[in-house]
Design a protein around this motif. Structure first.
Motif, PDB file in Angstrom:
ATOM      1  N   THR A 294       1.080  -2.706  -4.711  1.00 33.22           N
ATOM      2  CA  THR A 294       2.376  -2.229  -5.189  1.00 33.22           C
ATOM      3  C   THR A 294       3.061  -1.409  -4.110  1.00 33.22           C
ATOM      4  O   THR A 294       2.402  -0.826  -3.252  1.00 33.22           O
ATOM      5  N   ARG A 295       4.382  -1.364  -4.173  1.00 34.88           N
ATOM      6  CA  ARG A 295       5.166  -0.464  -3.331  1.00 34.88           C
ATOM      7  C   ARG A 295       6.087   0.404  -4.189  1.00 34.88           C
ATOM      8  O   ARG A 295       7.064   0.969  -3.703  1.00 34.88           O
TER       9      ARG A 295
ATOM     10  N   LYS B 186       0.851  -1.178   0.000  1.00 36.60           N
ATOM     11  CA  LYS B 186       0.000   0.000   0.000  1.00 36.60           C
ATOM     12  C   LYS B 186       0.890   1.231   0.000  1.00 36.60           C
ATOM     13  O   LYS B 186       1.805   1.350   0.808  1.00 36.60           O
ATOM     14  N   ILE B 187       0.643   2.137  -0.922  1.00 36.22           N
ATOM     15  CA  ILE B 187       1.368   3.395  -0.962  1.00 36.22           C
ATOM     16  C   ILE B 187       0.376   4.524  -1.202  1.00 36.22           C
ATOM     17  O   ILE B 187      -0.687   4.326  -1.792  1.00 36.22           O
ATOM     18  N   SER B 188       0.707   5.724  -0.730  1.00 40.10           N
ATOM     19  CA  SER B 188      -0.191   6.867  -0.866  1.00 40.10           C
ATOM     20  C   SER B 188       0.621   8.143  -0.999  1.00 40.10           C
ATOM     21  O   SER B 188       1.728   8.254  -0.450  1.00 40.10           O
ATOM     22  N   LYS B 189       0.075   9.088  -1.725  1.00 42.29           N
ATOM     23  CA  LYS B 189       0.741  10.380  -1.907  1.00 42.29           C
ATOM     24  C   LYS B 189      -0.303  11.472  -2.053  1.00 42.29           C
ATOM     25  O   LYS B 189      -1.390  11.242  -2.603  1.00 42.29           O
TER      26      LYS B 189
ATOM     27  N   ILE C 278      -1.913  -1.544 -12.254  1.00 39.83           N
ATOM     28  CA  ILE C 278      -2.537  -1.254 -10.961  1.00 39.83           C
ATOM     29  C   ILE C 278      -4.049  -1.382 -11.109  1.00 39.83           C
ATOM     30  O   ILE C 278      -4.671  -0.672 -11.906  1.00 39.83           O
ATOM     31  N   THR C 279      -4.641  -2.260 -10.338  1.00 39.81           N
ATOM     32  CA  THR C 279      -6.077  -2.517 -10.470  1.00 39.81           C
ATOM     33  C   THR C 279      -6.848  -2.286  -9.183  1.00 39.81           C
ATOM     34  O   THR C 279      -8.041  -2.562  -9.118  1.00 39.81           O
TER      35      THR C 279
ATOM     36  N   ILE D 269       5.608   4.981  -9.540  1.00 36.79           N
ATOM     37  CA  ILE D 269       4.294   5.020 -10.185  1.00 36.79           C
ATOM     38  C   ILE D 269       3.486   6.195  -9.648  1.00 36.79           C
ATOM     39  O   ILE D 269       2.841   6.918 -10.409  1.00 36.79           O
ATOM     40  N   LEU D 270       3.544   6.396  -8.325  1.00 36.91           N
ATOM     41  CA  LEU D 270       2.846   7.537  -7.727  1.00 36.91           C
ATOM     42  C   LEU D 270       3.435   8.851  -8.215  1.00 36.91           C
ATOM     43  O   LEU D 270       2.702   9.789  -8.550  1.00 36.91           O
ATOM     44  N   ASP D 271       4.757   8.935  -8.256  1.00 38.84           N
ATOM     45  CA  ASP D 271       5.411  10.168  -8.717  1.00 38.84           C
ATOM     46  C   ASP D 271       5.003  10.484 -10.151  1.00 38.84           C
ATOM     47  O   ASP D 271       4.704  11.641 -10.486  1.00 38.84           O
TER      48      ASP D 271
END
Length: 352
Positions: A52-53, A33-36, A205-206, A57-59
């Motif tokens: 995902t870690r 789990k990642i969040s931004k 990512i789903t 992808i978040l950036d």
């Protein structure tokens, strides 16, 4: 006949969630789990991904939002939209993204017979709700009467609101009225959410949630294969107080209401959803409209459009549109749901 796609959505009483909150029970720790969080289009954006870690992808997801803001914002001086607004009626070459969104704005102008109009910029600038409403928060939203534009100024600004003044040739756009201004704020957040989802899906990512203020877009289902639970903010209540929840998967939930940006003058409430016929804030006894849809941009446009149309005409539009459902909250506390939503009879809402 309209498809009953959202029959699985059930409103339940709760006071624990707001629209930008979701419950993710059942996600195992090793699933990732990642969040931004970032700030774009005057809105706090939060993206939470499961399975995902990979922080890159978040950036990249937020870089996407930044790139779209540079194209679509009418407050960034060198954006493509600002260049159109400042071109004094001359054609400006724009990207396919900007062109596509402007065409969608025109489409909703036609659907709503001008109730939704992306050339509202001159009028919305005159009211300046973003700045004044933020300042008013420190004084219980009561401000001096001088902030309300004069009838003469409103009439003058209103004369430049007409989406039919947008002319397109290939990838070139111009405003036939040089004093008109395009403002894509009513659909840009939804568009960005949709583009983020497309990017994330291409990355495999789903499962996750994209939140842009009052816009929430869920990716697929949760890691345990259950639906997401999205709470709907109760108007004029402390953030986190909701009037009910929706169980959704791979869907967009967007709310528009008079409690988002507003101020009061001598006790009268002025809010940011403007009537394109009168130039003043819409007055139709609605507090809020929430749209559930497959495409977030459609939810963005329809939440504003249906609010402006009012309960009867707004609901008619929803019922005529496949893949879209709605919840209308009236100022007397009445909650009206479209035909594809199962509503629990025990839900309670108390108007402020």
């Amino acid at each position: 006949m309209k498809q009953q796609k959202y029959i699985r959505y059930i409103l339940l009483p709760t006071t624990l969630l707001c629209l930008i909150a979701s419950l993710f029970c059942g996600c195992s720790a090793n699933s990732g789990k990642i969040s931004k969080t970032g700030f774009y289009f005057d809105t706090m954006i939060t993206v939470t991904l499961y399975g995902t870690r990979d922080e890159k992808i978040l950036d990249d997801c937020f870089s996407l939002a930044g790139n779209y803001e540079k194209k679509l914002s009418n407050t960034i001086t060198d954006s493509e939209v600002s260049k159109i607004n400042e071109a004094n009626g001359q054609f400006v070459t724009v990207s396919s993204d900007t062109l596509s969104l402007i065409k969608d704005g025109i489409r909703y102008g036609k659907i709503s017979d001008g109730t939704f109009d992306i050339t509202i910029g001159t009028l919305s600038d005159l009211w300046n709700f973003s700045e004044i409403a933020e300042t008013a928060k420190s004084d219980e939203n009561e401000v001096d009467a001088s902030v309300v534009p004069s009838p003469e100024k409103i009439e003058a600004a209103l004369a430049h609101v007409n989406y039919k003044n947008i002319e397109i040739k290939g990838n070139q756009v111009r405003l036939k009225d040089p004093q008109a201004k395009i403002d894509l704020g009513g659909i840009a957040k939804g568009f960005i959410a949709d583009e983020m989802r497309s990017f994330l899906n291409k990355k495999g990512i789903t499962s996750g949630v994209i939140s842009l203020g009052g816009n929430v877009l869920t990716l697929g289902k949760k890691a345990d294969h259950s639906s997401y639970t999205i709470g709907i903010q109760k108007p004029f209540s402390e953030t986190g107080t909701s009037l009910g929840t929706l169980n959704v998967s791979d869907a967009s939930v967007v709310s528009s209401g008079i409690y988002e940006r507003y101020y009061r003058v001598n006790g009268k409430l002025y809010h940011h959803i403007l009537d394109t016929l009168t130039g003043y804030p819409v007055e139709n006894h609605l507090y809020q409209v929430t749209i559930i849809s497959d495409i977030s941009m459609d939810g963005d446009a329809l939440s504003t459009t249906c609010f402006s149309l009012g309960l009867k005409k707004g609901m008619q539009l929803v019922e005529q549109t496949d893949g879209v459902e709605a919840i209308f909250v009236s100022d007397d506390g009445t909650i009206t749901c479209s035909s594809g939503i199962n509503r629990d009879d025990s839900i309670q809402f108390h108007a402020s």
